[in-house]
Design a protein around this motif. Structure first.
Motif, PDB file in Angstrom:
ATOM      1  N   HIS A 181      41.050  27.886  45.314  1.00  0.00           N
ATOM      2  CA  HIS A 181      40.729  29.312  45.417  1.00  0.00           C
ATOM      3  C   HIS A 181      39.993  29.721  44.140  1.00  0.00           C
ATOM      4  CE1 HIS A 181      44.149  29.756  48.506  1.00  0.00           C
ATOM      5  NE2 HIS A 181      42.982  29.684  49.114  1.00  0.00           N
ATOM      6  N   GLU A 184      41.201  31.965  40.992  1.00  0.00           N
ATOM      7  CA  GLU A 184      42.454  31.599  40.327  1.00  0.00           C
ATOM      8  C   GLU A 184      42.152  30.758  39.087  1.00  0.00           C
ATOM      9  OE1 GLU A 184      44.699  29.966  43.646  1.00  0.00           O
ATOM     10  OE2 GLU A 184      44.593  31.859  44.724  1.00  0.00           O
ATOM     11  N   ARG A 237      37.178  34.320  46.382  1.00  0.00           N
ATOM     12  CA  ARG A 237      38.252  33.362  46.675  1.00  0.00           C
ATOM     13  C   ARG A 237      37.768  32.141  47.475  1.00  0.00           C
ATOM     14  NH1 ARG A 237      43.974  33.410  48.448  1.00  0.00           N
ATOM     15  NH2 ARG A 237      44.216  32.442  50.495  1.00  0.00           N
ATOM     16  N   HIS A 308      47.704  26.893  42.137  1.00  0.00           N
ATOM     17  CA  HIS A 308      47.248  28.222  42.561  1.00  0.00           C
ATOM     18  C   HIS A 308      47.783  29.283  41.619  1.00  0.00           C
ATOM     19  CE1 HIS A 308      45.823  27.215  46.712  1.00  0.00           C
ATOM     20  NE2 HIS A 308      46.506  26.115  46.433  1.00  0.00           N
ATOM     21  N   SER A 309      47.316  30.514  41.805  1.00  0.00           N
ATOM     22  CA  SER A 309      47.942  31.681  41.211  1.00  0.00           C
ATOM     23  C   SER A 309      47.778  32.817  42.229  1.00  0.00           C
ATOM     24  CB  SER A 309      47.287  32.052  39.872  1.00  0.00           C
ATOM     25  OG  SER A 309      46.006  32.623  40.060  1.00  0.00           O
TER      26      SER A 309
HETATM   27 ZN   LIG Z   1      45.471  30.146  45.852  1.00  0.00          ZN
END
Ligand SMILES: [Zn+2]
Length: 429
Positions: A181, A184, A237, A308-309
């Motif tokens: 993503h 992130e 994203r 991820h974040s």
């Molecule tokens: Zn993510």
């Protein structure tokens, strides 16, 4: 003729969007606001999900989470009165968490020390070219123990690169995929820090971690999206492949894998949604390349991790279902590994609380993810999604201040030592 008729609009669409990317200025987020909503029923959830199909105007930062009943959503200033009407109409409780997104972005860009521009130091976020140059430098400095690998090419023709760190032959392998993503940024900052630690740390526990396993790490997987998030749109994203019939660009690469693809509401069939699964599984060149690479190299790793974040979660399969009865055979082992990770992070001076558990029952249903695909299709028994800082309901979200990069990395290392240690104790490594 028919084929030409079909192809021509596609080519034109690609040309037009390529031109647009070059010419448009960097998007600004002045007075964009982020709200945390408390969702109490399905009608409220449906109303917000409907808004979020227009991701330019109503951009979901954090999807609905079963445990806390929260959604974080960024709203375009022009849509604020409309948004508040919808909230009032549906009796949805909201709290303002970010009053001006542009302020956070401006603060993120500020230099912390004069050294920031001369050395790669994890006190700021670097662009793709800088990360690639750093990777080249690392490969040149440690030729005995490092090797580059190529996952494949992105839609825009960038190379998706990885690094193998190995202090011997035929050690059990651990594969890390990061920054699938684009927005992130803390994920690639942490992955590069982790690579550096494996090569330079003198801490006996970290040395043991580096020496006992073969590490395969892709610091920036979604190269097109990441580059776009730096140069054009900080909140991007998805991938950057145009859609054949819709003006919205890209798919959620982490909903594009062929494991329960587009099932159980864990992704969207709307090209304008942030969780658009693609028109078919592996429609995104990046996802297809990863599937082919991992399939060809499946004997080289036993553990798969996806960075991820945000929200502070450690999530295990399954993602495709919220049914607690539908769980992997080794679900108890995965919980035990998760417990070890969260306890180790909590024991640091920051005392940060991660929450662990299966994705579908702990956070939200997410179908077609890379972690579920590796777990289900390559039969890797230990696979996790790590959701780094900011905390759930925090005031930064994806725009984590650079001063938090190192603390996040320290938590990653403590958690990783525990996660791998417990995985080994349970006989998986
Ligand atoms: Zn993510």
């Amino acid at each position: 003729m028919r084929l030409v008729g079909l192809l021509l609009p596609l080519v034109l669409l690609a040309l037009v969007s390529a031109g647009t990317v070059k010419d448009t200025p960097k998007k600004r987020f002045d007075n964009y606001k982020v709200y945390q909503l408390i969702i109490k029923n399905k009608i409220q959830l449906a109303a917000i999900n409907k808004l979020s199909e227009l991701s330019e105007k109503f951009n979901i930062w954090k999807e609905y989470d079963e445990r806390t009943k929260q959604i974080d959503i960024m709203v375009q200033p022009e849509e604020l009165s409309h948004f508040h009407e919808i909230l009032k109409l549906n009796n949805i409780h909201s709290e303002l968490v970010v009053p001006n997104v542009q302020t956070l972005i401006d603060e993120e860009q500020q230099q912390v020390t004069p050294q920031d521009n001369v050395s790669f130091g994890w006190t700021k976020y670097y662009e793709l070219e800088e990360i690639q140059a750093w990777l080249d430098e690392i490969l040149a400095t440690y030729p005995e123990v490092t090797k580059e690998f190529i996952v494949g090419q992105s839609y825009e023709g960038r190379t998706i690169r990885g690094i193998t760190i190995s202090h011997g032959t035929d050690k059990p392998g651990i594969f890390i995929e990061s920054n699938i993503h684009a927005r992130e940024w803390i994920t690639s900052a942490s992955a590069t820090w982790f690579i550096n630690q494996l090569l330079t740390s003198q801490d006996p526990d970290v040395r043991n971690l580096a020496d006992s396993y073969d590490w395969h790490i892709v610091p920036v997987f979604n190269v097109d999206g990441f580059d776009y998030s730096h140069k054009k749109d900080r909140m991007w994203r998805k991938t950057r492949q145009p859609h054949s019939t819709n003006a919205c660009i890209g798919a959620d690469a982490n909903r594009n894998f062929d494991s329960y693809w587009l099932q159980n509401g864990g992704s969207s069939d709307n090209p304008c949604s942030e969780t658009f699964a693609g028109d078919v599984p592996n429609s995104e060149p990046e996802a297809k390349a990863l599937v082919e690479y991992l399939t060809a190299h499946q004997d080289e790793f036993k553990v798969y991790l996806s960075f991820h974040s945000y929200g502070l979660w450690l999530l295990s399969p399954y993602g495709h279902t919220a049914d607690p009865l539908e769980k992997p055979e080794n679900a108890d082992d995965l919980l035990e590994i998760g417990e070890a990770f969260t306890a180790a992070v909590k024991a640091l001076p920051y005392a940060t609380d991660y929450v662990h558990g299966p994705t579908g029952t702990t956070l939200y249903v997410a179908s077609g993810t890379s972690v579920d695909w590796v777990f289900n299709e390559l039969n890797k028994e230990v696979a996790f999604t790590l959701e780094f800082r900011d905390k759930t309901g925090g005031s930064y979200g994806f725009i984590l201040p650079p001063v938090q990069i190192i603390p996040n990395c320290e938590e990653l290392m403590a958690g990783m030592l525990a996660l791998i240690g417990k995985t080994k104790d349970l006989g998986y490594l």
